[in-house]
Write a protein that holds these residues in place. Structure first.
Motif, PDB file in Angstrom:
ATOM      1  N   ALA A   1       0.931  -1.557  -0.152  1.00 20.18           N
ATOM      2  CA  ALA A   1      -0.106  -0.363  -0.103  1.00 20.18           C
ATOM      3  C   ALA A   1       0.823   0.793  -0.111  1.00 20.18           C
ATOM      4  O   ALA A   1       0.311   2.335  -0.131  1.00 20.18           O
ATOM      5  N   ILE A   2       2.109   1.297   0.223  1.00 16.60           N
ATOM      6  CA  ILE A   2       2.986   2.679   0.396  1.00 16.60           C
ATOM      7  C   ILE A   2       3.938   2.131  -1.027  1.00 16.60           C
ATOM      8  O   ILE A   2       4.711   3.747  -0.514  1.00 16.60           O
ATOM      9  N   LEU A   3       4.076   1.855  -1.849  1.00 17.15           N
ATOM     10  CA  LEU A   3       5.028   2.238  -2.774  1.00 17.15           C
ATOM     11  C   LEU A   3       4.133   2.849  -3.862  1.00 17.15           C
ATOM     12  O   LEU A   3       5.909   3.498  -4.489  1.00 17.15           O
ATOM     13  N   GLY A   4       3.358   3.144  -3.793  1.00 14.91           N
ATOM     14  CA  GLY A   4       3.072   4.627  -4.752  1.00 14.91           C
ATOM     15  C   GLY A   4       2.456   3.535  -6.254  1.00 14.91           C
ATOM     16  O   GLY A   4       2.341   4.443  -6.856  1.00 14.91           O
ATOM     17  N   TYR A   5       3.005   2.278  -6.383  1.00 17.45           N
ATOM     18  CA  TYR A   5       2.285   2.373  -7.590  1.00 17.45           C
ATOM     19  C   TYR A   5       1.989   0.844  -7.507  1.00 17.45           C
ATOM     20  O   TYR A   5       2.130   0.365  -5.938  1.00 17.45           O
ATOM     21  N   ASP A   6       1.108   0.096  -8.603  1.00 16.72           N
ATOM     22  CA  ASP A   6       0.534  -1.774  -8.139  1.00 16.72           C
ATOM     23  C   ASP A   6       1.074  -1.881  -8.361  1.00 16.72           C
ATOM     24  O   ASP A   6       2.209  -2.467  -9.776  1.00 16.72           O
ATOM     25  N   ILE A   7       1.334  -3.399  -7.166  1.00 23.77           N
ATOM     26  CA  ILE A   7       2.229  -4.882  -8.095  1.00 23.77           C
ATOM     27  C   ILE A   7       1.224  -5.567  -7.604  1.00 23.77           C
ATOM     28  O   ILE A   7      -0.066  -5.351  -6.506  1.00 23.77           O
ATOM     29  N   ASP A   8       0.915  -6.852  -8.107  1.00 28.03           N
ATOM     30  CA  ASP A   8      -0.228  -7.804  -8.210  1.00 28.03           C
ATOM     31  C   ASP A   8       0.705  -8.675  -7.974  1.00 28.03           C
ATOM     32  O   ASP A   8       0.080 -10.583  -8.022  1.00 28.03           O
ATOM     33  N   GLY A   9       1.545  -9.268  -7.072  1.00 30.34           N
ATOM     34  CA  GLY A   9       2.493 -10.422  -7.388  1.00 30.34           C
ATOM     35  C   GLY A   9       3.712  -9.893  -6.919  1.00 30.34           C
ATOM     36  O   GLY A   9       4.397  -8.948  -6.630  1.00 30.34           O
ATOM     37  N   VAL A  10       4.378 -11.323  -6.801  1.00 30.37           N
ATOM     38  CA  VAL A  10       5.769 -11.357  -6.794  1.00 30.37           C
ATOM     39  C   VAL A  10       6.394 -12.603  -7.850  1.00 30.37           C
ATOM     40  O   VAL A  10       6.400 -13.318  -7.968  1.00 30.37           O
ATOM     41  N   VAL A  11       7.817 -12.198  -8.850  1.00 26.91           N
ATOM     42  CA  VAL A  11       7.819 -12.749  -9.501  1.00 26.91           C
ATOM     43  C   VAL A  11       9.332 -13.799  -9.040  1.00 26.91           C
ATOM     44  O   VAL A  11      10.517 -12.961  -8.262  1.00 26.91           O
ATOM     45  N   TYR A  12       9.347 -14.403  -8.919  1.00 25.27           N
ATOM     46  CA  TYR A  12      10.718 -15.618  -9.036  1.00 25.27           C
ATOM     47  C   TYR A  12      10.979 -16.392 -10.313  1.00 25.27           C
ATOM     48  O   TYR A  12      10.626 -16.815 -11.151  1.00 25.27           O
ATOM     49  N   LYS A  13      12.916 -15.555  -9.759  1.00 26.13           N
ATOM     50  CA  LYS A  13      13.279 -16.335 -11.443  1.00 26.13           C
ATOM     51  C   LYS A  13      14.464 -16.677 -10.583  1.00 26.13           C
ATOM     52  O   LYS A  13      15.132 -16.629  -9.760  1.00 26.13           O
ATOM     53  N   VAL A  14      14.939 -18.028 -11.804  1.00 25.33           N
ATOM     54  CA  VAL A  14      16.218 -18.556 -11.452  1.00 25.33           C
ATOM     55  C   VAL A  14      16.996 -17.121 -11.646  1.00 25.33           C
ATOM     56  O   VAL A  14      17.323 -17.516 -13.064  1.00 25.33           O
TER      57      VAL A  14
END
Length: 705
Positions: free
Chosen positions: A288-301
Motif C-alpha cells: 500500500a505504500i509503494l506508490g504504484y500497483d503490484i499484483d504479486g512477486v516474480v521468482y527467477k532462477v
C-alpha cells in the motif's frame, strides 16, 4: 451464468463443450484486457478460468483445441499501429497462488536440472508490476524501436510514444550493439489520481485503475497525448542481445541500472523457497505504500546458464513463476475514521485508507459497519478478528468481493502505532450536533435531529427521487445536493414548488452552471409528470425506516388508497384494531409497524408529509385478481438465471397472481423456481422438501407458457 460442473464429473462431450466455452470467454477477456484496455472480468476470475481450462485439458488431452487458451499469450495487436515481430518472444509467466506452489516450482526446477535438495540454487524475487509490458530495442546505443507485447510474437509499434516517457533513455553509453530491454510501463498512484481529476474537470473519460490508465496512455495514436500522461518504466528483463549483460539475473538487472534504467529496489536474492516466501510477505506488507500497483512477486532462477538449460514450455519459461497476491485482499494504512449520517439518522463509521488496489479497483474507503465491529465484536456480542479492535493508524487488511463495498477484515497489531487510542463513537451527530443515541438491542447509533439534520434531509431527498420511488428524470443525487445547498429544497414538497418559486422566465435555473432553458423546462415538466403517482411509490418514497420496496407494495395493496393508509397509520397503537390489522399483513412485523406508527405520529414529519400529499394525485392500488390463481397466498422464491423473462418480470407476475415473492428459502417457502446456475437455495429447498420447478414448469403452472 451456468453453474460449473465438477471436472471429475464431466463426460467427454461435456468437456468438449466446456473447453469451447472457456476458449470464447478467455479470448474475449484477453482482447478486453490487452487490446481495449478495458478489462471485463477480475484477475481472480481470469486465473480461475485459465486453471479450469488447463485442468480439463489435463484430464482430456485428446480434446485440447487448436485455439487453446493454454497456447496463447496476450491478444492480437490493435489496428492503428504498425506491427513488430519480436526477435525473442515475449512470453507470459506461470502462476503460483500459495506457498505450496512455490515449493513445487523449486522442486520442478531441481528435478529438471538433476539437483538434490542440498544443492545450492538461488532465485531473484521482485515485485510484479501491474502495468503494460514493453520491449525497447537499442542499436549502437540508440533507441530505434519500442513495441508492446501483443500476442507474444507480434506487438504494436509505439516507438514515438515511448520516446515521451522520461524513464526511458534515448541513448545508452556502454551497452551491447544490440540490446532489447523489457519492462513495464506503469503509473503511480499520485499521478493516477491527478490524471483522473484532470479528466473529470475536462468532462473526459476517467480510468478505473492505474493499469488501465497506463495502457490507454501508451497506446494513443497521438504521441502528444502520451507525452501529457505521467507514465513511468521499470526494466526487469531483456530480449535480443549481441553480447551478454552478466552471468546472473541479478547481475543483469544491476547492469541495466548502470545503463540508466529504473529497476526495482525491492529485487532480492533468495537461497530457498522459505526465503522467497519471506520476501513475498515483506513486499506484500509494503504494497500500500509503494506508490504504484503490484499484483504479486516474480521468482527467477538467478544463474543465466541454468535458465538456458531449463528453457521454455510453449508459452511460459520453466525458470520463472509469478506468485500472485490474493485478488480481493490487500494491506494498507487506516488514516482516519469518518462518520456518515444516513437518511434514517444512522451513524456509519467509514475507514479512510491509504489508497490501494484491491481486485482491480483503487480502494480508499471501506465500511466499518458499527461501533461493535470496530471494537472486535459481531452483532451477537461474539468476538471477531480474535477480539482485535480497529484504531486510527492501524495497518489493516482490506477485503473486496465483486461489487461489494470494501471491508476491513483484519488488523496487524505488530504495526500498531504506540499512541493509537481505542475509537469512541460520537454521542453527538457530526452534522447537526443533536444527541446520537443507541437504543437497546440496536447495533446502530442514530441522530435524533430528524428534519433539522442536514445529512438526513439530503439523504431522504435522494431516496425520494430514486428509481423505485418518484424517479424524476433529470433530478438525481447531484442535483438534489446542489438545490439543497442553495436553499431551494428542504423537503419533498419543495420539489413540486420549484417551477412556481424559481421557474418564472426560467432565469434563476437556466442561468446556473450546467443548466439552460431547455434543460430547466424539461426538469419542471418531469416533476409535473410525477404529480400523479401510484400509492406504493409514495409509501416507499417517504423513506420510512424498515419499509422497503416490497413492503411498500404490500401496504399499498392492503390499504388500497392513501386516505385509508394514512388514517390507519395515524391511529395505529399497539393493541388497537388498526395495529392488529397492520401486523396481520404477511410481511409486516412489529418492528416495521412501530416505525410506521412513529413516523405518522411525529408532528414535524406528518406536517411535511401533508405538504407533499397536497401536491399529488395519488392513484389507488389495484388489488390483484387472484381467482383461480394456482399460487395465490403461496410464498415463491426465484433463483438462478431466468432465460425467458427478467427477474423483475417474474416477480411482478407472481405478485399479480397473489403470491408473495421472497429472496430466501425457509420452511415457509412453498415453491422454488430454479434457473441455470441455481446454487445454495436449490440445495436448501431440496433439504426442506420444497417443491422445485424450472422456468418452463413455472410458466406452465401459471398458464403463461
Amino acid at each position: 451464468m451456468t453453474a460449473e460442473i465438477d471436472i471429475d464429473a464431466l463426460t467427454a462431450d461435456q468437456a468438449a463443450q466446456e473447453l469451447e466455452r472457456l476458449s470464447k470467454l478467455l479470448d474475449a477477456a484477453n482482447r478486453a484486457y490487452h487490446t481495449e484496455d478495458a478489462p471485463e472480468i477480475s484477475d481472480a476470475e481470469y486465473d480461475h478460468l485459465k486453471r479450469r481450462n488447463a485442468a480439463i485439458e489435463e484430464r482430456f488431452p485428446n480434446l485440447k483445441r487448436s485455439d487453446s487458451p493454454s497456447e496463447q499469450v496476450g491478444a492480437a495487436p490493435a489496428d492503428g499501429f504498425s506491427k513488430v515481430t519480436h526477435a525473442v518472444a515475449m512470453l507470459s509467466l506461470g502462476n503460483a497462488f500459495d506457498d505450496s506452489d512455490v515449493a513445487d516450482f523449486d522442486g520442478r526446477v531441481r528435478k529438471y536440472l538433476g539437483l538434490n535438495a542440498e544443492d545450492g540454487l538461488a532465485y531473484t524475487a521482485e515485485p510484479k508490476i501491474d502495468g503494460l509490458s514493453l520491449s525497447l530495442r537499442y542499436e549502437a546505443g540508440k533507441l530505434v524501436q519500442a513495441a508492446t507485447r501483443g500476442d507474444g510474437a507480434v506487438g504494436e509499434n509505439v516507438t514515438a510514444n515511448a520516446r515521451t516517457i522520461a524513464d526511458i533513455p534515448q541513448d545508452l553509453d556502454g551497452a551491447p550493439d544490440v540490446l532489447e530491454v523489457r519492462g513495464e510501463v506503469y503509473m503511480s498512484h499520485e499521478d493516477f489520481e491527478a490524471l483522473n481529476t484532470r479528466q473529470e474537470n475536462a468532462n473526459q473519460k476517467t480510468f478505473a485503475n492505474p493499469r488501465n490508465a497506463a495502457a490507454g496512455s501508451l497506446r494513443q495514436l497521438d504521441a502528444e497525448i502520451t507525452r501529457a500522461r505521467p507514465l513511468r518504466f521499470f526494466a526487469y528483463a531483456w530480449g535480443a542481445l549481441s553480447a551478454p549483460l552478466a552471468e546472473t539475473q541479478k547481475g543483469a538487472i544491476d547492469r541495466l541500472a548502470q545503463l540508466g534504467f529504473q529497476t526495482n529496489p525491492l529485487t532480492a536474492l533468495c537461497e530457498s523457497p522459505d526465503q522467497m516466501i519471506a520476501h513475498y510477505r515483506k513486499i506484500e506488507s509494503q504494497r500500500a505504500i509503494l506508490g504504484y500497483d503490484i499484483d504479486g512477486v516474480v521468482y527467477k532462477v538467478n544463474n543465466l546458464a541454468l535458465q538456458s538449460r531449463l528453457g521454455f514450455r510453449s508459452t511460459t519459461p520453466r525458470w520463472a513463476i509469478a506468485h500472485k497476491f490474493p485478488a480481493e485482499l490487500a494491506w494498507t494504512r487506516l488514516e482516519a475514521i469518518d462518520i456518515q449520517v444516513g437518511r434514517t439518522g444512522a451513524l456509519s463509521p467509514v475507514a479512510r485508507l491509504t489508497p490501494v488496489t484491491v481486485g482491480g479497483v483503487v480502494v480508499s474507503n471501506a465500511t466499518l459497519h458499527n461501533e461493535d465491529y470496530i471494537s472486535g465484536r459481531d452483532n451477537k456480542g461474539e468476538t471477531i478478528r480474535d477480539g482485535k479492535d480497529i484504531r486510527v493508524g492501524d495497518w489493516v487488511q482490506v477485503y473486496r468481493a465483486g461489487d461489494v463495498i470494501p471491508k476491513v477484515a483484519d488488523v496487524d497489531l505488530s504495526k500498531r502505532p504506540e499512541r493509537a487510542q481505542p475509537y469512541q463513537m460520537p454521542d453527538l451527530c457530526p452534522e447537526c450536533h443533536s444527541a446520537a443515541i443507541r437504543e437497546p438491542g440496536d447495533a446502530i447509533r442514530r441522530c435524533t435531529g430528524g428534519l433539522i439534520c442536514p445529512a438526513q434531509a439530503v439523504e431522504k431527498l435522494k431516496h425520494f427521487v430514486g428509481r423505485a420511488a418518484f424517479d424524476i428524470e433529470g433530478l438525481g443525487a447531484k442535483q438534489v445536493e446542489q438545490f439543497y445547498a442553495d436553499g431551494w429544497i428542504a423537503e419533498p414538497a419543495d420539489i413540486f414548488a420549484l417551477r412556481d418559486r424559481y421557474g418564472q422566465g426560467m432565469q434563476q435555473l437556466k442561468n446556473r452552471e450546467g443548466w439552460g432553458e431547455k434543460s430547466a423546462t424539461n426538469l419542471f415538466d418531469a416533476i409535473d409528470e410525477k404529480r400523479q403517482i401510484g400509492l406504493a411509490r409514495v409509501i416507499f418514497g417517504l423513506g420510512i425506516r424498515h419499509v422497503g420496496e416490497a413492503a411498500a407494495n404490500l401496504l399499498a395493496i392492503h390499504y388500497g388508497s392513501w386516505d385509508a393508509f394514512s388514517t390507519a397509520m395515524r391511529t395505529a397503537e399497539e393493541g388497537n384494531a388498526a395495529w392488529d390489522d397492520l401486523i396481520s399483513i404477511d410481511g409486516v412485523g412489529g418492528v416495521m409497524a412501530r416505525a410506521l406508527a412513529t413516523t405518522f405520529n411525529q408532528e414535524a414529519e406528518i406536517a411535511s408529509i401533508d405538504r407533499l400529499v397536497a401536491q399529488l394525485q395519488i392513484e389507488k392500488a389495484a388489488r390483484p385478481d387472484t381467482d383461480g390463481s394456482p399460487v395465490a397466498g403461496k410464498t415463491v422464491v426465484f433463483t438462478g438465471t431466468l432465460e425467458k423473462m427478467t427477474r423483475a418480470e417474474a416477480k411482478a407476475r407472481a405478485e399479480a397472481l397473489g403470491a408473495k415473492v421472497s429472496g430466501s428459502v425457509s420452511a415457509k417457502t412453498d415453491l422454488l423456481v430454479a434457473g441455470p446456475g441455481a446454487g445454495s437455495k436449490a440445495k436448501k429447498a431440496a433439504e426442506l422438501g420444497i417443491e422445485t420447478l424450472d422456468e418452463d414448469g413455472w410458466l406452465d403452472l401459471i398458464g403463461a407458457s
